[in-house]
Motif scaffolding. Structure first.
Motif, PDB file in Angstrom:
ATOM      1  N   GLY A   1      -4.976   8.835   1.041  1.00 47.25           N
ATOM      2  CA  GLY A   1      -5.132   7.774   1.844  1.00 47.25           C
ATOM      3  C   GLY A   1      -5.588   8.188   3.333  1.00 47.25           C
ATOM      4  O   GLY A   1      -6.286   8.900   3.260  1.00 47.25           O
TER       5      GLY A   1
ATOM      6  N   GLU B   1      -4.552   1.088  -1.101  1.00 51.85           N
ATOM      7  CA  GLU B   1      -4.044  -0.275  -1.589  1.00 51.85           C
ATOM      8  C   GLU B   1      -3.839  -0.248  -3.093  1.00 51.85           C
ATOM      9  O   GLU B   1      -4.569   0.038  -3.866  1.00 51.85           O
TER      10      GLU B   1
ATOM     11  N   VAL C   1      -5.331   1.198  -8.098  1.00 53.60           N
ATOM     12  CA  VAL C   1      -5.295   1.353  -6.792  1.00 53.60           C
ATOM     13  C   VAL C   1      -6.655   1.671  -6.125  1.00 53.60           C
ATOM     14  O   VAL C   1      -7.580   2.030  -6.890  1.00 53.60           O
TER      15      VAL C   1
ATOM     16  N   SER D   1       0.754  -1.126  -0.029  1.00 53.64           N
ATOM     17  CA  SER D   1      -0.070  -0.083  -0.093  1.00 53.64           C
ATOM     18  C   SER D   1       0.718   1.231  -0.078  1.00 53.64           C
ATOM     19  O   SER D   1       2.004   1.169   0.358  1.00 53.64           O
TER      20      SER D   1
ATOM     21  N   ASP E   1      -8.848   3.301  -2.738  1.00 55.32           N
ATOM     22  CA  ASP E   1      -8.754   4.279  -1.687  1.00 55.32           C
ATOM     23  C   ASP E   1      -9.410   3.663  -0.588  1.00 55.32           C
ATOM     24  O   ASP E   1      -9.935   2.521  -0.564  1.00 55.32           O
ATOM     25  N   THR E   2      -9.417   4.489   0.814  1.00 49.79           N
ATOM     26  CA  THR E   2     -10.207   3.819   1.706  1.00 49.79           C
ATOM     27  C   THR E   2     -11.669   3.845   1.651  1.00 49.79           C
ATOM     28  O   THR E   2     -12.492   2.911   2.484  1.00 49.79           O
TER      29      THR E   2
ATOM     30  N   CYS F   1       3.554   2.806   2.250  1.00 49.93           N
ATOM     31  CA  CYS F   1       2.893   3.133   3.493  1.00 49.93           C
ATOM     32  C   CYS F   1       3.694   2.206   4.545  1.00 49.93           C
ATOM     33  O   CYS F   1       4.372   2.727   5.365  1.00 49.93           O
TER      34      CYS F   1
ATOM     35  N   ALA G   1      -3.211   4.708   3.568  1.00 54.12           N
ATOM     36  CA  ALA G   1      -3.011   3.193   3.015  1.00 54.12           C
ATOM     37  C   ALA G   1      -4.018   3.261   1.729  1.00 54.12           C
ATOM     38  O   ALA G   1      -5.129   2.591   1.836  1.00 54.12           O
TER      39      ALA G   1
END
Length: 135
Positions: free
Chosen positions: A68, A72, A96, A50, A98-99, A116, A70
């Motif tokens: 972020g 991923e 990617v 991440s 996102d959260t 990260c 994090a």
């Protein structure tokens, strides 16, 4: 109309399974790994990890910042090529999330994608021969 295509001839070499440390840039980290292992040309075959935030290029030459913490990496692929002066440049693209689970894709902007925690990557050396085939 099709553009001329050159097919590069070569063989696969060594494989490195490596880790990029936290707070290191993803693209620059891949370049450093290749330099450390003596890979002048390579393919990035897979990865797991991440980023603090992600920064991807867009079709219009701009970029999108994915916040972020994090972010991923869902998928990653790319290549590393040596330049005439002996330096190397990594070109990495990926997807990617996102959260919130929103998904984005594109080329990673060098210097703007900080790892990260840790980032696991597989790099396979490419050994081009002197021959190329025009197709």
């Amino acid at each position: 109309m099709t553009e001329p295509v050159t097919v590069e001839v070569g063989t696969m070499g060594r494989v490195a399974y490596a880790r990029i440390a936290p707070n290191e840039d993803l693209v620059q980290g891949v370049e450093k790994l290749c330099l450390a292992h003596g890979f002048r040309n390579a393919f990035v075959r897979g990865a797991l990890g991440s980023l603090v935030d992600a920064c991807l290029g867009t079709r219009d030459g701009k970029f999108i910042q994915i916040k972020g913490p994090a972010v991923e990496i869902v998928s990653l692929a790319g290549e590393v090529r040596s330049d005439v002066d002996g330096s190397i440049t990594a070109s990495l693209s990926g997807v990617v999330a996102d959260t919130n689970g929103d998904v984005y894709g594109g080329p990673f902007v060098a210097g703007s994608n900080t790892v990260c925690m840790t980032f696991e990557v597989t790099i396979e050396e490419w050994l081009p021969s002197e021959k190329s085939i025009a197709a």
